[in-house]
Design a protein around this motif. Structure first.
Motif, short mmCIF file in Angstrom:
data_model
loop_
_atom_site.label_atom_id
_atom_site.label_comp_id
_atom_site.label_asym_id
_atom_site.label_seq_id
_atom_site.Cartn_x
_atom_site.Cartn_y
_atom_site.Cartn_z
N ASP A 1 -5.28 -1.61 -5.04
CA ASP A 1 -5.71 -1.65 -6.43
C ASP A 1 -6.76 -2.75 -6.53
O ASP A 1 -6.43 -3.94 -6.49
CB ASP A 1 -4.53 -1.95 -7.36
CG ASP A 1 -4.91 -1.89 -8.84
OD1 ASP A 1 -6.11 -1.99 -9.13
OD2 ASP A 1 -4.01 -1.76 -9.68
N PRO A 2 -8.05 -2.38 -6.63
CA PRO A 2 -9.10 -3.41 -6.60
C PRO A 2 -9.14 -4.29 -7.84
O PRO A 2 -9.86 -5.29 -7.87
CB PRO A 2 -10.39 -2.58 -6.48
CG PRO A 2 -10.04 -1.26 -7.08
CD PRO A 2 -8.59 -1.02 -6.77
N ARG B 1 -1.12 -8.10 -1.03
CA ARG B 1 -1.20 -6.85 -0.30
C ARG B 1 -2.47 -6.07 -0.67
O ARG B 1 -3.12 -5.47 0.19
CB ARG B 1 0.03 -6.00 -0.59
CG ARG B 1 0.08 -4.73 0.23
CD ARG B 1 1.48 -4.19 0.34
NE ARG B 1 1.42 -2.82 0.80
CZ ARG B 1 1.80 -1.77 0.09
NH1 ARG B 1 2.29 -1.95 -1.11
NH2 ARG B 1 1.71 -0.56 0.58
N ASP B 2 -2.84 -6.06 -1.94
CA ASP B 2 -4.07 -5.38 -2.34
C ASP B 2 -5.29 -6.06 -1.73
O ASP B 2 -6.22 -5.39 -1.27
CB ASP B 2 -4.19 -5.36 -3.88
CG ASP B 2 -3.16 -4.44 -4.52
OD1 ASP B 2 -3.04 -3.29 -4.08
OD2 ASP B 2 -2.46 -4.89 -5.45
N LEU B 3 -5.28 -7.39 -1.74
CA LEU B 3 -6.40 -8.10 -1.12
C LEU B 3 -6.46 -7.81 0.37
O LEU B 3 -7.55 -7.66 0.94
CB LEU B 3 -6.24 -9.61 -1.36
CG LEU B 3 -6.40 -10.07 -2.82
CD1 LEU B 3 -6.07 -11.55 -2.94
CD2 LEU B 3 -7.82 -9.79 -3.32
N PRO C 1 -4.29 9.55 -8.56
CA PRO C 1 -4.85 10.51 -9.51
C PRO C 1 -5.71 9.86 -10.60
O PRO C 1 -6.65 10.47 -11.07
CB PRO C 1 -3.63 11.18 -10.11
CG PRO C 1 -2.57 10.14 -10.04
CD PRO C 1 -2.84 9.37 -8.79
N VAL C 2 -5.35 8.64 -11.03
CA VAL C 2 -6.15 7.94 -12.03
C VAL C 2 -6.19 6.47 -11.66
O VAL C 2 -5.27 5.94 -11.02
CB VAL C 2 -5.59 8.12 -13.47
CG1 VAL C 2 -5.61 9.58 -13.88
CG2 VAL C 2 -4.18 7.55 -13.58
N GLN D 1 -0.88 4.16 -6.50
CA GLN D 1 0.10 3.70 -5.51
C GLN D 1 1.45 4.39 -5.72
O GLN D 1 2.49 3.81 -5.48
CB GLN D 1 0.20 2.18 -5.56
CG GLN D 1 -1.13 1.51 -5.21
CD GLN D 1 -1.07 -0.01 -5.25
OE1 GLN D 1 -0.29 -0.60 -5.97
NE2 GLN D 1 -1.92 -0.63 -4.45
N TYR D 2 1.36 5.66 -6.17
CA TYR D 2 2.53 6.55 -6.28
C TYR D 2 3.48 6.16 -7.40
O TYR D 2 4.52 6.78 -7.57
CB TYR D 2 3.26 6.66 -4.93
CG TYR D 2 2.29 6.91 -3.80
CD1 TYR D 2 1.77 8.17 -3.58
CD2 TYR D 2 1.81 5.85 -3.01
CE1 TYR D 2 0.82 8.40 -2.60
CE2 TYR D 2 0.87 6.07 -2.01
CZ TYR D 2 0.38 7.35 -1.82
OH TYR D 2 -0.57 7.58 -0.86
#
Length: 538
Positions: A144-145, A151-153, A482-483, A488-489
Motif C-alpha cells: 500500500d504506497p 512491510r509496505d515500505l 480491486p480498488v 491486500q485482500y
C-alpha cells in the motif's frame, strides 16, 4: 450452533486454494457453494452421455506450481498434459503452424517472412524480460504506497530494486509496454499479418479490449507468465478436464479436515458493528465464523451480498466503477469423429493444439467493433481446441470433444438482455465459421452447449460473464486491484476478506489470489513469526 474459524464463500479454484491452506494451518474451515458441485469456472461436467466437457475454463498454464506442491495435488490425481502448438488457418487456404519449441516456431515464421523469423528472437527476449519482472510479484501481496508500515515500505523497496536492476532504456520500455496496444507493439517487430495476428491472440483472450486498444499488450503478458513442468509460457490440458484441478483441491481440502456445504448460495454476509460474523444462505441456513472470505468478484461481493450502509461511500463508488465487462462466449461440442480442416494435412500435429481462424489484427479488430456496437461478432475470433486428441479419457473411443472459446460476446445485446434466440444465433455463427474451414463439420455434431455472458453469470457467478473478475488494465493492477487502499485482500468491514480473481494478481486458473489471501489471514491471526515453513513464501 457450531462456529468456524473461517467461512469461504464460493467453491471456485481460488476459494478452494485459500480454504486448503487455512485448513492445513489448523483452522476449522467451511466452504459454502451455490451449485451442487464445486469448481466454479474450472469444472468437468457430463452434459452428453459418455462425454466429459471442460465447459468454462479449458486449458492450464497459469496455475502456480508452488500451490501444486504445497497442497500435494498430484497425489490427488492432478496431471497436466502439455500440448505442442497449433495453427492459424488463413482465408486463402493456407496455415501458419505454431510450436511450443522456439526454434521450430522460428523456422515456420521464416516460411512466411524471413525478416519476421529474425525479429522473433528479439521479440521473445524482450517479452521474457517483462515476464521475469512480473512473475515474482504473483505470489506477493501488493504494497500500500499510501502507508508507512514497515512491510509496505519493504515491498516498495523490493519493487524499486527490481526496477533499478534494469537499464534506463529497459525501464522506459517496460512502462511503455504496460500501456501500449498489442497492435502497436507487434508492429515494432513484425511485418507479416498472419504472424502478428497469431501473436496478438493472448492479448485479447477474456478481455473487453481489441488488439488496437491501449493496454492490451499487458494482457498478452498475463497469459505468458504460466508454465507446465517448468516450461515458461507452455500450456496444457488437465487430464479428465479442468475439473481435475478443483477436484484435487477439494480432496486436499477435505483431507485436511475442511467441510463443504453445496447446493445453496449466500444471500447475505452478516455484519454487526462493522464486523462480519457469519453468512445467511438462500435456503435459510446460517453459519457463524470468525472471518468470512469471499471468492466472488468484488462487485458481487459488496454490491449484492453486503448492506451498502455497512460500507464507506467512497469504497462503494470505487467498486461500482471497477471495470468488469463481459466479452466472451463458449461452445462445447460433442463430435462423432475428428473434424478435417481443409488446410491441414490429415493427422497433422497441429490438431493437438489450439486452432485459430482470425489471420490478421485488422480482422480481430473488426470482431471487436461488433462488440462495441452491442452485438456478438459476426466473424468471431475462436480459440478452438480438441483436448481428446491428447486426453482420450473425456470421450468414448473414436469420439471427440471440442472446446471453442469465442470473442466477442457482449453482456447485453444492443442494450437488452440476451434471449434464447440470441444465444442460438451466436452458436450458429460459431459453427458456421468452423464449417467454412472444415466442410462436413456440422454432420459430426452430436451435441453442442452454447454459453454466452448470460449463462456464465447465472451459473458461475461471473459478473457480466467476465472470466477474469475484472479487466486486466494498468489502472486495475497491483495495488489498484480491486480498488486503491484495499489491494491486500481485506475490506472496509473487519473480518470480511476477498480472495477471488478481482484481487491481485488477477484472473485465469492461477490460484495465486487464494493463496495470497490465505497468507494474509495467517499473518494476521498467527503473526508473521509463527507461520510454518510450508507457508514461508509469503
Amino acid at each position: 450452533m457450531s462456529r468456524h474459524d473461517t467461512i469461504i464463500i464460493g467453491g471456485g479454484h481460488n476459494g478452494l486454494v485459500a480454504a486448503s491452506y487455512l485448513a492445513r494451518a489448523g483452522q476449522s474451515v467451511l466452504v459454502v457453494e451455490k451449485n451442487d458441485w464445486v469448481g466454479g469456472a474450472a469444472v468437468s461436467r457430463s452434459l452428453y452421455p459418455g462425454f466429459t466437457y471442460s465447459n468454462c475454463s479449458y486449458v492450464s498454464s497459469l496455475f502456480r506450481p508452488e500451490i501444486m506442491r504445497d497442497l500435494e495435488l498430484p497425489k490427488y490425481g492432478l496431471q497436466i498434459l502439455p500440448y505442442e502448438g497449433g495453427a492459424v488457418l488463413t482465408q486463402d487456404g493456407g496455415y501458419l503452424a505454431t510450436h511450443r519449441n522456439h526454434d521450430a516456431n522460428r523456422r515456420e515464421f521464416a516460411r512466411h517472412s524471413p525478416r519476421d523469423a529474425e525479429a522473433y528472437d528479439r521479440y521473445s527476449r524482450d517479452v521474457m524480460r517483462h515476464c521475469r519482472f512480473i512473475r515474482p510479484l504473483l505470489m506477493r501481496t501488493p504494497p500500500d504506497p499510501s502507508r508507512l508500515r514497515p512491510r509496505d515500505l519493504g515491498e516498495l523497496a523490493y519493487l524499486g530494486r527490481k526496477v533499478f536492476e534494469m537499464s534506463e532504456r529497459q525501464i522506459y520500455e517496460m512502462i511503455r509496454f504496460w500501456t501500449i496496444s498489442i497492435s502497436d507493439y507487434l508492429d515494432e517487430y513484425f511485418e507479416n499479418p498472419v504472424i502478428k495476428g497469431y501473436l496478438a491472440v493472448s492479448a485479447i483472450i477474456g478481455t473487453a479490449l481489441g488488439p488496437m486498444s491501449p493496454g492490451s499488450a499487458y494482457v498478452l503478458l498475463h497469459h505468458y507468465m504460466g508454465d507446465v513442468d517448468g516450461n515458461v509460457g507452455a500450456w496444457g490440458f488437465a487430464r479428465g478436464g479442468m475439473g481435475a484441478i478443483t477436484q484435487a483441491l477439494k480432496n486436499s481440502f477435505e483431507d485436511a479436515g475442511g467441510e463443504i456445504r453445496a447446493g445453496s448460495g449466500v444471500a447475505r454476509v452478516l455484519v454487526k458493528n462493522g464486523r462480519a460474523y457469519g453468512v445467511a444462505l438462500e435456503n435459510g441456513d446460517t453459519y457463524m465464523g470468525n472471518r468470512i472470505v469471499s471468492n466472488m468478484d468484488v462487485k458481487r461481493t459488496f454490491l449484492k451480498h453486503v448492506d451498502e450502509d455497512d460500507l464507506p461511500g467512497d469504497f462503494v463508488r470505487q467498486v461500482k466503477n471497477f471495470k468488469i465487462r463481459g466479452s466472451s462466449g463458449k461452445l462445447n461440442i460433442a463430435l462423432d469423429a475428428a473434424p478435417k480442416f481443409t488446410a491441414l494435412p490429415e493427422g497433422a500435429p497441429m490438431y493437438r493444439g489450439d486452432l485459430h481462424f482470425t489471420d490478421s489484427i485488422e480482422r480481430m479488430e473488426r470482431a471487436y467493433d461488433d462488440w462495441k456496437a452491442g452485438h456478438f461478432s459476426r466473424d468471431p475470433f475462436q480459440d478452438m481446441m480438441i483436448p481428446t486428441m491428447i486426453d482420450p479419457t473425456m470421450t468414448p473411443p473414436g469420439k471427440h470433444f471440442m472446446s471453442c472459446f469465442v470473442q466477442y460476446a457482449p453482456p447485453k445485446i444492443e442494450g437488452r438482455d440476451w434471449s434464447d434466440a440470441d444465444r442460438d444465433a451466436f452458436g450458429q455463427t460459431v459453427i458456421d465459421q468452423i464449417e467454412d474451414y472444415a466442410p462436413g463439420f456440422k454432420n459430426l455434431i452430436l451435441h453442442a452447449e452454447v454459453r454466452t455472458p448470460r449463462e456464465l453469470e447465472a451459473e458461475v457467478g461471473l459478473t457480466e460473464g467476465n472470466i477474469f473478475q475484472g479487466e486486466l488494465t494498468f489502472d486495475q493492477l497491483l495495488f489498484n486491484r480491486p480498488v486503491p487502499g484495499y489491494a491486500q485482500y481485506r475490506s472496509p468491514i473487519k473480518d470480511l476478506w476477498i480472495c477471488g480473481s478481482s484481487t491481485h494478481p488477477g484472473g485465469g486458473v492461477m490460484g495465486a489470489p487464494g493463496r495470497n489471501a490465505a497468507a494474509e489471514i495467517l499473518r494476521e491471526t498467527r503473526g508473521p513469526n509463527q507461520i510454518s515453513d510450508a507457508y514461508a513464501v509469503f
